[in-house]
Motif scaffolding. Structure first.
Motif, short mmCIF file in Angstrom:
data_model
loop_
_atom_site.label_atom_id
_atom_site.label_comp_id
_atom_site.label_asym_id
_atom_site.label_seq_id
_atom_site.Cartn_x
_atom_site.Cartn_y
_atom_site.Cartn_z
N GLN A 12 -37.88 -9.79 -4.63
CA GLN A 12 -38.20 -9.53 -6.04
C GLN A 12 -37.99 -8.05 -6.34
O GLN A 12 -38.47 -7.18 -5.60
N ILE A 13 -37.25 -7.77 -7.39
CA ILE A 13 -36.99 -6.37 -7.73
C ILE A 13 -38.27 -5.74 -8.28
O ILE A 13 -39.20 -6.43 -8.74
N ASP A 18 -38.33 -12.12 -10.47
CA ASP A 18 -37.45 -12.49 -9.37
C ASP A 18 -36.18 -13.10 -9.93
O ASP A 18 -36.20 -14.19 -10.50
N GLN A 421 -27.64 -3.49 -14.45
CA GLN A 421 -28.41 -4.56 -13.81
C GLN A 421 -28.00 -5.92 -14.35
O GLN A 421 -27.92 -6.91 -13.61
N ASP A 425 -26.43 -9.05 -12.24
CA ASP A 425 -26.86 -10.46 -12.30
C ASP A 425 -25.66 -11.39 -12.45
O ASP A 425 -25.60 -12.48 -11.86
N LEU A 452 -26.49 -5.74 -2.79
CA LEU A 452 -27.31 -6.01 -3.96
C LEU A 452 -28.69 -5.36 -3.82
O LEU A 452 -29.25 -4.80 -4.78
N GLU A 453 -29.23 -5.42 -2.60
CA GLU A 453 -30.54 -4.81 -2.36
C GLU A 453 -30.47 -3.29 -2.56
O GLU A 453 -31.37 -2.68 -3.15
N HIS A 456 -30.42 -2.59 -6.27
CA HIS A 456 -31.74 -2.70 -6.90
C HIS A 456 -32.62 -1.50 -6.53
O HIS A 456 -33.36 -0.99 -7.38
N ASN A 457 -32.51 -1.06 -5.28
CA ASN A 457 -33.30 0.11 -4.88
C ASN A 457 -32.86 1.36 -5.66
O ASN A 457 -33.69 2.18 -6.09
N VAL A 459 -31.46 1.48 -8.62
CA VAL A 459 -31.89 1.35 -10.02
C VAL A 459 -33.37 1.66 -10.14
O VAL A 459 -33.82 2.39 -11.04
N ALA A 460 -34.17 1.08 -9.21
CA ALA A 460 -35.62 1.29 -9.28
C ALA A 460 -35.96 2.76 -9.06
O ALA A 460 -36.81 3.34 -9.79
#
Length: 485
Positions: A12-13, A18, A421, A425, A452-453, A456-457, A459-460
């Motif tokens: 889950q980002i 999720d 993001q 998707d 992809l992980e 997301h990291n 971006v977060a």
């Protein structure tokens, strides 16, 4: 998809719901169902193919057998065999084709109107015929009926016929209307130097014998049939008058005839075989014999003929209870110099070399497996070739995702991060679709998950950094006054 791979995509980002886990689980379940259906379909196809092959290999084979004439012992025996084969649910069945005799049966086989035929060995055998079994052996019986004591010629001391050479100028009656028996008598006469043209030959049907003997229309008789033939026995019994026994003429040159005519064999008529008192004959009598054969077309399947031969000798004991003639059925001559060459299928049964189901079809099974393997490989290659463009497109999307990681770390706009993001998707959906279709392997999917992980990291982290940074102060509007002081 394995559970470990599901966990890879169930992350889950940080800043949202999720986006990966439920979709991956749904795709995984769908792919397992599809794989199960494919495997089940393949199993059913293999089982169905095997069942169809077994059915066609083991289904009853019906053979047409030519036999005649109608109401003869040969026809009755064949009909009994036909009923027995059907009753026992054997793999080979018979369908009688009635003819006017052995000659007609041979013609039916030669013309392709029959698969099997009952023929006489001393007739012209079709080139396409090969022996399967000996239906019965026949002996030639030549005899002179006893003369009544009141016969005027007998009183005058007329010469009694005791040898075949004495048949010149005489009348000989042949029992049966077939021309084959006439030819048989001519062979015997020629062996003894008697011109057949000087012998008056007349043929009688089986129901005319008694009258012919009673009216003394003939000087001698010839009959050809099994040793225990009732027709021959009745005719000989009718030849006994006023206690006088008929005289049997020996064919002493039987061996010579057999040498000159391979379809005949030297044989003997046992003493007393025709009954009576005194015994008829009172001693063994030399003669010649020939056989009635069951023959098959040369091109008839070896397996089918072998099965028929096996059934024939297995059922013989049952049939002979009603038809004693069936006891005379014998195996064919398997020698290479036999008058009628044996069919390979019959020879395999006689020699104990019958092929099993696997022996017959092992080559077909092996090549079928090889062919299925080759087709599977070709199909897999072709399917992979068709998905080549899909793999290439997915590879470019993965490269785009890697580029977006670097862009996300330098972005100064939350809106830009949200747009990237959303694009990620879309790339995820495309990648999952490729995996479900088999365009990419599990290893490729794992590499995509790592990228992809990382995205997301990135971006977060960038959103957190942007949120913690103080807002920029507004810029003051400065007016420069020209010439001011």
């Amino acid at each position: 998809m394995s559970s470990s791979l599901e966990r890879l995509f169930s992350r889950q980002i940080v800043d949202g719901p999720d986006l990966v886990g439920p979709a991956v689980q749904s795709v995984s379940h769908s792919r397992r169902q599809k794989l199960a259906f494919v495997v089940l379909a393949a199993i059913l196809a293999v089982v169905g193919t095997g069942a169809a092959a077994y059915y066609f290999a083991m289904r009853p084979e019906t053979l047409r057998i030519a036999v005649g004439p109608q109401n003869s012992d040969d026809v009755r025996v064949v009909q009994a065999l036909t009923q027995a084969f059907s009753r026992e649910h054997n793999s080979v069945r018979l369908r009688p084709v009635l003819t006017d005799g052995a000659l007609g049966s041979a013609s039916a086989l030669a013309d392709g109107k029959a698969d099997l035929a009952v023929i006489r060995g001393d007739l012209d055998v079709p080139k396409s015929a090969q022996a399967v079994a000996v239906l019965r052996k026949n002996v030639v019986v030549l005899w002179v009926p006893a003369k009544p004591k009141s016969d005027s010629k007998a009183k005058k001391g007329a010469a009694k016929i005791t040898k075949i050479v004495q048949l010149a100028g005489k009348r000989v009656g042949i029992i049966g209307r077939t021309q084959a028996n006439v030819n048989l008598l001519k062979v015997v006469l020629q062996q003894y130097g008697v011109d057949p043209a000087k012998v008056d030959i007349v043929q009688f049907s089986t129901n005319e014998i008694a009258e012919a003997i009673k009216d003394q229309k003939v000087d001698a008789f010839l009959a050809a049939g099994p040793v225990n033939s009732k027709i021959t026995a009745d005719a000989i019994a009718a030849s006994t008058r006023e206690g006088g026994a008929p005289t049997f003429l020996a064919i002493d040159s039987a061996e010579a005839i057999a040498q000159n005519h391979p379809m005949y064999e030297a044989s003997e008529i046992p003493a007393g075989v025709f009954g009576g008192a005194p015994a008829r004959p009172d001693d063994e009598v030399k003669t010649i014999s020939f056989s009635h054969h069951i023959v098959a077309r040369k091109d008839l399947s070896e397996h089918v003929v072998s099965a028929f031969t096996r059934q024939l000798f297995a059922i013989r004991q049952t049939v002979m209870n009603d038809f004693p003639l069936a006891a005379k059925i014998e195996t064919p001559d398997t020698d290479k110099d036999a008058a009628i060459p044996v069919h390979p299928g019959a020879a395999a049964y006689v020699d104990g070399e019958e092929k099993t189901f696997l022996d017959r079809y092992s080559d077909y099974i092996w090549w079928s497996l090889m062919g299925a393997s080759a087709l599977g490989s070709i199909g897999a290659w072709f399917a992979g070739y068709l998905r080549k463009d899909e793999r290439t497109n997915n590879s470019s999307l993965r490269e785009r995702l890697l580029d977006m990681i670097a862009m996300a770390r330098k972005s100064d706009s939350v809106d830009q991060l949200d747009a990237m993001q959303a694009e990620a998707d879309t790339i995820l959906r495309d990648t999952l679709s490729c995996f479900e279709n088999g365009a990419i392997e599990e290893g490729t999917l794992t590499a995509f998950n790592i990228a992809l992980e990382q995205f997301h990291n990135a971006v977060a982290d960038r959103k957190a950094l942007l949120a913690a940074a103080p807002p920029s102060p507004p810029r003051a509007n400065v007016q420069l006054l020209a010439g001011g002081g």
